[in-house]
Motif scaffolding. Structure first.
Motif, PDB file in Angstrom:
ATOM      1  N   GLU A  75     -77.879   3.851 -29.329  1.00 34.53           N
ATOM      2  CA  GLU A  75     -78.653   4.998 -28.856  1.00 34.53           C
ATOM      3  C   GLU A  75     -79.595   5.524 -29.939  1.00 34.53           C
ATOM      4  O   GLU A  75     -80.019   6.678 -29.895  1.00 34.53           O
ATOM      5  CB  GLU A  75     -77.699   6.113 -28.421  1.00 34.53           C
ATOM      6  N   ARG A  98     -82.898   9.686 -28.331  1.00 39.52           N
ATOM      7  CA  ARG A  98     -82.269   8.879 -29.389  1.00 39.52           C
ATOM      8  C   ARG A  98     -81.607   9.790 -30.425  1.00 39.52           C
ATOM      9  O   ARG A  98     -82.105  10.871 -30.730  1.00 39.52           O
ATOM     10  CB  ARG A  98     -83.320   8.041 -30.125  1.00 39.52           C
ATOM     11  N   TRP A 156     -82.911   4.352 -32.956  1.00 44.56           N
ATOM     12  CA  TRP A 156     -84.012   3.417 -33.155  1.00 44.56           C
ATOM     13  C   TRP A 156     -83.421   2.082 -33.595  1.00 44.56           C
ATOM     14  O   TRP A 156     -82.468   2.050 -34.392  1.00 44.56           O
ATOM     15  CB  TRP A 156     -84.983   3.951 -34.216  1.00 44.56           C
TER      16      TRP A 156
END
Length: 176
Positions: A133, A49, A135
């Motif tokens: 991509e 992420r 949180w």
């Protein structure tokens, strides 16, 4: 102006009541003009992420000291102008620990953002932030961050595999 939004999922016991452990973490997003610096997390919690820089505190470390150390380790840059903009508590349904994340903005740094073992830094235009991509909570608080506002919040996530947001609260505040 105050933003408050709460979503309650069915059949979930009050997780906050059953939790008593809190871990203090840090997060910094570097914001210069119309760009932000994010890092692709390469290993550990949140791998795969895009995120800001930061992490855990070492024993005896103050929040800003720990954040500066983490930024240096993750992107090989030094920041001096940290501005605290938010505090968000993150909870995961399968984990008794509450993650209290202190969020900072920096507009200036020394050095060249460099890839480390943990993060790969990259600049993004503020209108092309890769939220898909990141949180899933970032899309809620990042607009406040970009507007220079301060905020407090709480997010409850489901099981770690999908990280769905089950509950959320986000409030603009005058002071942190």
């Amino acid at each position: 102006m105050i933003y408050v939004h709460v979503v309650v999922a069915k059949n979930i016991k009050n997780v906050a009541e059953s939790k008593n452990m809190k871990k203090i973490l840090t997060l910094c997003v570097i914001h210069k003009e119309n760009k932000i610096l994010l890092g692709m997390k390469k290993r550990g919690f949140g791998a795969g992420r895009w995120n800001g820089f930061g992490g855990k505190l070492k024993d005896g470390e103050l929040i800003e000291q720990g954040l500066k150390r983490e930024i240096k380790e993750e992107a090989e840059i030094e920041v001096d102008d940290l501005n605290k903009v938010g505090i968000i508590d993150f909870e995961f349904i399968d984990n008794p620990e509450i993650l209290e994340v202190h969020i900072f903005k920096s507009n200036n740094f020394n050095g060249v953002p460099t890839e480390s073992e943990e993060m790969k830094p990259q600049w993004f235009d503020v209108d092309k932030i890769p939220f898909s991509e990141m949180w899933p909570d970032d899309i809620y608080w990042m607009p406040l961050f970009l507007e220079g506002k301060k905020f407090k919040g709480k997010f409850l996530f489901g099981k770690e595999k999908n990280n769905n947001i089950l509950e959320k609260e986000l409030t603009e505040v005058e002071e942190i």
